[in-house]
Motif scaffolding. Structure first.
Motif, short mmCIF file in Angstrom:
data_model
loop_
_atom_site.label_atom_id
_atom_site.label_comp_id
_atom_site.label_asym_id
_atom_site.label_seq_id
_atom_site.Cartn_x
_atom_site.Cartn_y
_atom_site.Cartn_z
N VAL B 177 1.53 -1.14 -0.09
CA VAL B 177 0.24 0.08 0.44
C VAL B 177 1.08 1.37 0.27
O VAL B 177 1.86 1.37 0.82
CB VAL B 177 -0.88 -0.14 1.23
N SER B 178 0.59 2.16 -0.69
CA SER B 178 1.00 3.04 -0.93
C SER B 178 0.44 4.27 -0.39
O SER B 178 -0.83 4.18 -0.58
CB SER B 178 1.73 3.74 -2.20
N LEU B 179 0.70 6.05 0.35
CA LEU B 179 0.01 6.43 1.03
C LEU B 179 0.76 7.52 0.43
O LEU B 179 1.09 8.36 -0.07
CB LEU B 179 0.23 6.44 2.37
N PHE B 180 -0.88 8.33 -0.93
CA PHE B 180 -0.27 9.82 -1.31
C PHE B 180 -1.45 10.89 -0.85
O PHE B 180 -2.80 10.74 -0.37
CB PHE B 180 -0.84 9.26 -2.78
N LEU B 181 -0.93 11.75 -0.30
CA LEU B 181 -1.18 12.53 0.54
C LEU B 181 -1.29 13.72 -0.36
O LEU B 181 -0.15 14.64 -1.01
CB LEU B 181 -0.83 13.21 2.05
N SER B 182 -2.21 14.98 -0.64
CA SER B 182 -1.84 15.94 -1.61
C SER B 182 -2.47 17.61 -0.95
O SER B 182 -3.91 16.81 -1.09
CB SER B 182 -2.78 15.22 -3.43
N PHE B 183 -2.31 17.98 -2.17
CA PHE B 183 -3.27 19.38 -1.81
C PHE B 183 -3.52 19.88 -3.45
O PHE B 183 -2.46 20.41 -4.19
CB PHE B 183 -2.56 20.41 -0.47
N ASN B 184 -5.07 20.40 -3.50
CA ASN B 184 -4.64 21.00 -5.21
C ASN B 184 -5.34 22.53 -5.00
O ASN B 184 -6.34 22.63 -4.68
CB ASN B 184 -5.47 19.78 -5.91
N TYR B 185 -5.27 23.08 -6.10
CA TYR B 185 -5.28 24.23 -6.47
C TYR B 185 -6.35 24.32 -7.91
O TYR B 185 -6.40 24.11 -8.96
CB TYR B 185 -4.74 25.17 -6.62
N ALA B 186 -7.47 24.75 -7.94
CA ALA B 186 -8.78 24.90 -8.84
C ALA B 186 -8.05 26.23 -10.23
O ALA B 186 -8.25 27.13 -9.70
CB ALA B 186 -10.22 25.03 -8.47
N LEU B 187 -7.83 25.53 -11.31
CA LEU B 187 -7.37 26.72 -12.21
C LEU B 187 -8.88 26.67 -13.25
O LEU B 187 -8.93 28.05 -12.78
CB LEU B 187 -6.22 26.04 -13.53
N VAL B 188 -9.61 25.46 -13.30
CA VAL B 188 -10.88 25.82 -13.64
C VAL B 188 -11.98 25.09 -13.08
O VAL B 188 -11.52 24.13 -12.57
CB VAL B 188 -10.26 25.01 -15.17
N GLY B 189 -13.11 26.08 -12.57
CA GLY B 189 -13.53 24.95 -11.98
C GLY B 189 -14.12 25.57 -10.66
O GLY B 189 -13.24 26.08 -10.04
N GLY B 190 -14.26 24.64 -10.30
CA GLY B 190 -14.18 23.98 -8.11
C GLY B 190 -15.45 24.60 -8.16
O GLY B 190 -16.34 25.28 -8.74
N TYR B 191 -15.79 24.49 -6.74
CA TYR B 191 -17.12 24.65 -6.30
C TYR B 191 -17.95 26.19 -6.50
O TYR B 191 -16.83 27.14 -6.12
CB TYR B 191 -16.61 23.67 -4.67
N GLU B 192 -19.01 26.29 -6.79
CA GLU B 192 -19.41 27.58 -6.96
C GLU B 192 -19.42 28.91 -5.61
O GLU B 192 -19.92 27.31 -5.25
CB GLU B 192 -20.32 28.08 -8.41
#
Lengths: 257, 192
Positions: B177-192
């Protein structure tokens, strides 16, 4: 705003890369590992005293079979009557583990120190492929490395290391690696070095066989055919196009509403 | 441990409430990968490492393509542009991964994800010798299909995910099992 800062702080932190470990290979010239999978490991318990060689071989085989990125597949063979001298005679049928009463004077394995417990060796074919090997275990009752005198976990560790050598793995500088030159008591577990050397010599390619770990026993080797950058160049425009298309559609819909 | 993970995911699935609609979107971010989580050691007492083999991931691209209410397909790609380099510069390791999970939105901006992926683990070496031993040369890649499960949360343009990536899930010895933690920023879209 705080989430924005968090995201980009994480991005900058990620720019610092971690050290890869320095694994080595048994032979100093370019070579290829064993080509026929599974690799059968025969053994002879004569001259081993009360040392549980069979159990130690099981542990070592399970350990090297557990590398997720490697196609290495070892299987335990049968009890054989071979003796250490058979290595030079070329009469070993498979990779074989044997105990030697004259361990420290066995020139085939480099006359190892009598304080060591086991040593592995292998030979290359004319095409630089490993095709022959053995593991010799210390059967000298008067020596400090006598297999019967060490603990079970120490013996497992020593045989796992020697088996690794016979598979073509060189020593590691990391004291917690199986391929560290000095065995010790404790948990028999892989280190990053061990995973990487097993992957380097026996890379697993589930694109060719055995998806999700099912029944893949072939050994694939050679350089990567698809540079990751190529995939990125393909994916990025694709994702942008799809996302922009739907974004525009969404905007038009919300404008109408 | 496996039972705990299953219970955790089942529990999260049932925490449902009204939430905003997510449009199709594209996010970019970064993260941290613990490869072979709990399977390899990095300590002198040879205890199973908490993080496994660690990789920094300068780039993570995530897409969300809405399929129906609360359901999206989320292709994502990660690549270590800056490889893990050995201290003696003898070699380096890079990883890229493509995953295509189905995402189910629930609760307040939460999402559960599950799908398939493809892992590439590449070892590069410069050759040479270290004592009597050889050093790796050339480039060798190992490739695994994977199953991934994860949870995430999105707030406005920001998104965080925690994924478990299962390698060789049907092989009793090789399973990892590999564990992947990520933080991301919406360039396009995202919750309105």
């Amino acid at each position: 705003m705080k989430y924005f800062v968090l995201t980009f702080s994480m991005a900058f932190l990620s720019l610092a890369s971690f050290d890869a470990k320095a694994y080595t290979l048994y032979f100093s010239t370019p070579f290829v590992g064993w080509q026929t999978m599974p690799i059968t490991v025969d053994y002879n318990t004569s001259n081993c005293g009360k040392a549980d060689i069979s159990d130690a071989i099981d542990s070592a085989i399970n350990l090297w079979n557990s590398v997720p990125t490697s196609s290495l597949k070892l299987q335990k063979g049968s009890v054989v009557s071979n003796v250490p001298a058979d290595y030079n005679l070329g009469t070993l049928k498979h990779l074989t583990v044997m105990c030697d009463l004259a361990y420290s004077s066995n020139a085939d394995v480099g006359s190892p120190l009598d304080s060591t417990v086991a040593v592995g060796v292998s030979k290359l074919s004319a095409t630089s492929v490993i095709n022959y090997g053995e593991v010799i275990v210390n059967g000298m009752s008067a020596s400090t490395g006598y297999a019967q005198a060490v603990t079970g976990s120490f013996l497992q560790y020593a045989i796992a290391h020697a088996l690794g050598t016979a598979l073509g793995f060189g020593n590691s500088e990391k004291s917690y690696a199986v391929m560290y030159y000095l065995p010790s008591d404790g948990n028999l577990i892989l280190s990053e070095d061990d995973v990487q050397v097993a992957t380097y010599l026996y890379p697993r390619d589930e694109g060719q066989a055995g998806m999700f770990g099912c029944g893949s026993i072939s050994s694939a080797s050679g350089p990567s055919s698809l540079p990751p950058q190529a995939l990125l160049l393909f994916l990025l425009p694709l994702m942008l196009t799809v996302a922009l298309k739907y974004r525009l559609k969404y905007r038009r819909l919300t404008t109408r509403l | 441990m496996r039972s705990l993970i299953v219970i955790l995911f089942l529990g999260l699935f049932f925490i449902l409430s009204a939430q905003a609609e997510r449009p199709t979107s594209l996010l970019v971010g970064s993260g941290f990968l613990g490869y072979n989580f709990g399977k390899v050691t990095t300590s002198t007492d040879r205890s199973a490492g908490v993080t496994g083999e660690t990789f920094a991931l300068p780039l993570h691209l995530v897409g969300f393509v809405k399929v129906r209410d609360r359901i999206s397909i989320s292709p994502h790609f990660l690549y270590t542009f800056l490889p893990n380099v050995s201290a003696d510069n003898a070699g380096n390791t890079t990883v890229w991964y493509v995953g295509v999970p189905v995402v189910y939105e629930f609760g307040k901006n939460w999402e559960a994800r599950g799908g398939l992926g493809y892992f590439d683990y590449t070892l590069n070496g410069n050759g040479g010798l270290k004592g009597s031993f050889g050093l790796p040369s050339g480039s060798i890649s190992a490739r695994n299909y994977t199953i991934e499960l994860g949870i995430g949360q999105t707030k406005g343009l920001l998104n965080g995910n925690l994924d478990l990536i299962f390698t060789a899930p049907f092989d009793n010895y090789r399973r990892a099992v590999s564990l992947f933690l990520s933080f991301n920023y919406a360039l396009v879209g995202g919750y309105e």
